[in-house]
Design a protein around this motif. Structure first.
Motif, mmCIF file in Angstrom:
data_model
loop_
_atom_site.group_PDB
_atom_site.id
_atom_site.type_symbol
_atom_site.label_atom_id
_atom_site.label_comp_id
_atom_site.label_asym_id
_atom_site.label_seq_id
_atom_site.Cartn_x
_atom_site.Cartn_y
_atom_site.Cartn_z
ATOM 1 N N GLY A 150 0.791 -1.219 0.000
ATOM 2 C CA GLY A 150 0.000 0.000 0.000
ATOM 3 C C GLY A 150 0.824 1.270 0.000
ATOM 4 N N ALA A 151 1.869 1.293 -0.822
ATOM 5 C CA ALA A 151 2.753 2.449 -0.891
ATOM 6 C C ALA A 151 2.844 2.959 -2.325
ATOM 7 C CB ALA A 151 4.143 2.079 -0.366
ATOM 8 N N LYS A 152 3.730 3.933 -2.555
ATOM 9 C CA LYS A 152 4.021 4.419 -3.896
ATOM 10 C C LYS A 152 5.322 3.782 -4.373
ATOM 11 C CE LYS A 152 2.090 8.998 -2.846
ATOM 12 N NZ LYS A 152 2.407 10.450 -2.756
ATOM 13 N N PRO A 153 5.463 3.515 -5.655
ATOM 14 C CA PRO A 153 6.698 2.893 -6.142
ATOM 15 C C PRO A 153 7.941 3.731 -5.864
ATOM 16 C CG PRO A 153 5.303 3.618 -7.972
ATOM 17 C CD PRO A 153 4.478 3.698 -6.743
ATOM 18 N N LYS B 38 8.434 7.255 3.345
ATOM 19 C CA LYS B 38 7.584 8.330 2.843
ATOM 20 C C LYS B 38 8.399 9.297 1.989
ATOM 21 C CE LYS B 38 3.705 8.628 6.077
ATOM 22 N NZ LYS B 38 3.027 9.466 7.104
ATOM 23 N N GLU B 39 7.798 9.738 0.906
ATOM 24 C CA GLU B 39 8.515 10.533 -0.087
ATOM 25 C C GLU B 39 9.228 11.753 0.496
ATOM 26 O OE1 GLU B 39 6.479 9.959 -4.424
ATOM 27 O OE2 GLU B 39 5.366 11.171 -2.975
ATOM 28 N N ALA B 40 8.545 12.525 1.319
ATOM 29 C CA ALA B 40 9.146 13.744 1.867
ATOM 30 C C ALA B 40 10.376 13.422 2.706
ATOM 31 C CB ALA B 40 8.123 14.509 2.692
ATOM 32 N N LEU B 41 10.270 12.387 3.526
ATOM 33 C CA LEU B 41 11.408 11.976 4.341
ATOM 34 C C LEU B 41 12.519 11.417 3.473
ATOM 35 C CD1 LEU B 41 12.789 11.417 7.038
ATOM 36 C CD2 LEU B 41 11.484 9.274 7.188
ATOM 37 N N PHE B 42 12.139 10.602 2.491
ATOM 38 C CA PHE B 42 13.128 9.999 1.600
ATOM 39 C C PHE B 42 13.909 11.090 0.861
ATOM 40 C CE2 PHE B 42 13.215 5.570 -0.602
ATOM 41 C CZ PHE B 42 14.594 5.535 -0.465
ATOM 42 N N ASP B 43 13.211 12.103 0.427
ATOM 43 C CA ASP B 43 13.849 13.192 -0.308
ATOM 44 C C ASP B 43 14.898 13.894 0.549
ATOM 45 O OD1 ASP B 43 14.275 14.948 -2.470
ATOM 46 O OD2 ASP B 43 12.850 16.385 -1.647
ATOM 47 N N TYR C 171 18.939 11.090 -6.095
ATOM 48 C CA TYR C 171 17.482 11.114 -6.005
ATOM 49 C C TYR C 171 16.985 9.808 -5.385
ATOM 50 C CZ TYR C 171 18.418 8.691 -10.424
ATOM 51 O OH TYR C 171 18.917 7.842 -11.385
ATOM 52 N N PHE C 172 15.774 9.889 -4.813
ATOM 53 C CA PHE C 172 15.203 8.688 -4.198
ATOM 54 C C PHE C 172 14.320 7.972 -5.204
ATOM 55 C CE2 PHE C 172 12.037 12.001 -3.533
ATOM 56 C CZ PHE C 172 10.820 11.359 -3.686
ATOM 57 N N PRO C 173 14.138 6.654 -5.062
ATOM 58 C CA PRO C 173 14.667 5.788 -4.010
ATOM 59 C C PRO C 173 16.078 5.262 -4.286
ATOM 60 C CG PRO C 173 13.198 4.524 -5.393
ATOM 61 C CD PRO C 173 13.165 5.937 -5.927
ATOM 62 N N ASP C 174 16.604 5.562 -5.474
ATOM 63 C CA ASP C 174 17.887 4.988 -5.888
ATOM 64 C C ASP C 174 19.035 5.310 -4.944
ATOM 65 O OD1 ASP C 174 16.024 5.620 -8.132
ATOM 66 O OD2 ASP C 174 17.467 4.471 -9.313
#
Length: 410
Positions: free
Chosen positions: A79-82, A235-240, A253-256
């Motif tokens: 249930g997440a975003k790729p 979560k995208e914001a944290l990952f960024d 860049y995330f997720p790489d």
């Protein structure tokens, strides 16, 4: 849609025999058997020609496409975003990498909150980072009566100086499912990051990353029919904003950026087939709906087996069960009076072709608090969707036979 009754035919390892008996696998929490579609996908990738990334030729572009499809598949699974999905060697390695990144800004005035019920991967990865920064470490205690977390003092444990709160969604040894909602609520009040170890949860019930409202989730595909890979969902914001340790030319860049070095491309290439296999046991208009439906089928099947085994073991006087009265996965921890756990497992394998494990399973604090560390820890029977009632009955009969033989020899 595949019927769950047909699941065994998709696992070639279930054809293994030992001493003339079919092997019964009860070691799923340590790693499940691998589904044939997953094996086929790995072979196909390696047969057709593998490659590293960013090349201007077919195999390189195909590898990149495999990774994209794998991210989408795992995103559908949890249930997440790729873009929130990163791969690694295993969950433990990813935890250490994330801990190192998060702790860059920690100080000796900060604290982190962990749990006494957790696998050491979700403890030591954060503790070692905290030690480097002289950051205080606190623990949510385990209630040894209910074998669940005692959150009665949560408001004192998690305060304005708390940087992260890390807990397991389900215990890998006793199966207790943690209600993370009150923990998330308190963490949100003080702005702390919430990290969930879902390694033992994802194999048994539907997990929704965004509904849980946690910031980071970890799981491992080899726990649910797949290859040896770890997954971090952030979560995208944290990952960024995550300031990871990386090679200078590597992607920023995330997720790489979390995926250091060359990844296990052949295993990643199998993840779409893995998720499709799980989804094939459910119904729905899209893959996520099918996955949720499939887990309902899996849970129903595992519950029948779980109740059968727990009920039978509870009737054996020499057996002590370690189980919570609350929600739990079909993972049964027990001990047998005057029988060493290792000896029990050895006899199970050599005499009855039953694979069952013993030890602390890296839940060392829990074992210490229960006073069983020096006694060999637990015996753990982990159930999977491919287990059967006949195998449960074999395990029960073998347990009774080993106990009777031990009494005769005394």
């Amino acid at each position: 849609m595949i019927q769950l009754s047909e699941i065994r035919q998709h696992f070639p390892a279930l054809n293994r025999t030992e001493n003339g008996l079919p092997v019964a696998y009860f070691d799923g929490p340590g790693g499940s058997q691998v589904a044939q579609p997953v094996i086929d996908a790995i072979v196909a990738y390696m047969t057709n020609g593998g490659s590293n990334l960013h090349g201007e030729f077919a195999t390189s572009k195909e590898t990149e496409q495999c990774i994209d499809r794998a991210r989408q598949a795992i995103a559908d699974l949890v249930g997440a975003k790729p873009t929130e999905v990163a791969f690694g060697q295993n969950s433990t390695s990813l935890m250490f990498a994330v801990a190192r990144a998060l702790s860059r800004t920690w100080t000796n005035e900060d604290n982190i909150v962990l749990s006494e019920i957790d696998h050491r991967s979700n403890v030591d990865s954060w503790i070692t980072a905290a030690q480097d920064k002289n950051t205080n470490v606190r623990f949510i205690p385990v209630d040894t009566n209910t074998l669940s977390l005692d959150i009665s003092e949560l408001s004192e444990l998690i305060d304005s100086n708390t940087k992260i709160v890390a807990v397991s969604l389900a215990s890998n040894v006793i199966g207790t499912i943690t209600d993370v909602a009150p923990i998330v609520k308190r963490a949100r009040e003080v702005g702390a990051i919430v990290i969930v170890d879902a390694v033992h949860a994802v194999p048994h019930f539907a997990v929704d990353f965004h509904t849980l409202d946690v910031d980071i989730l970890f799981c491992s595909t080899y726990k649910f029919f797949g290859p040896h890979l770890g997954v971090a969902v952030i979560k995208e914001a944290l990952f960024d904003s995550l300031n990871v340790y990386k090679l200078k030319p590597a992607p920023s860049y995330f997720p790489d950026k979390l995926e250091t070095g060359t990844q296990n491309h052949e295993s990643i290439a199998s993840l779409e087939s893995l998720v499709e296999f799980i989804a094939s046991f459910g119904n729905g208009n899209n893959r996520r709906e099918k996955i949720v439906s499939a887990y309902e089928v899996i849970e129903k099947h595992e519950k029948v087996l779980d109740q059968r085994l727990r009920g039978a073991l509870a009737e054996i006087p020499e057996v002590t069960l370690y189980q919570s009265p609350y929600a739990k996965t079909p993972t049964i921890a027990f001990r047998i009076e005057k029988i060493d756990p290792i000896s029990f497992c050895q006899q199970m394998a050599s005499r009855y072709s039953i694979y069952i494990a013993s030890g602390d399973f890296y839940a060392t604090t829990l074992c210490d608090k229960l006073g069983i560390t020096e006694k060999g820890g637990f015996i753990r029977a982990g159930l999977a969707p491919y287990n059967t009632e006949q195998e449960i009955d074999r395990l029960i009969s073998a347990t009774q036979a080993i106990i009777e033989a031990a009494q005769i020899t005394k």
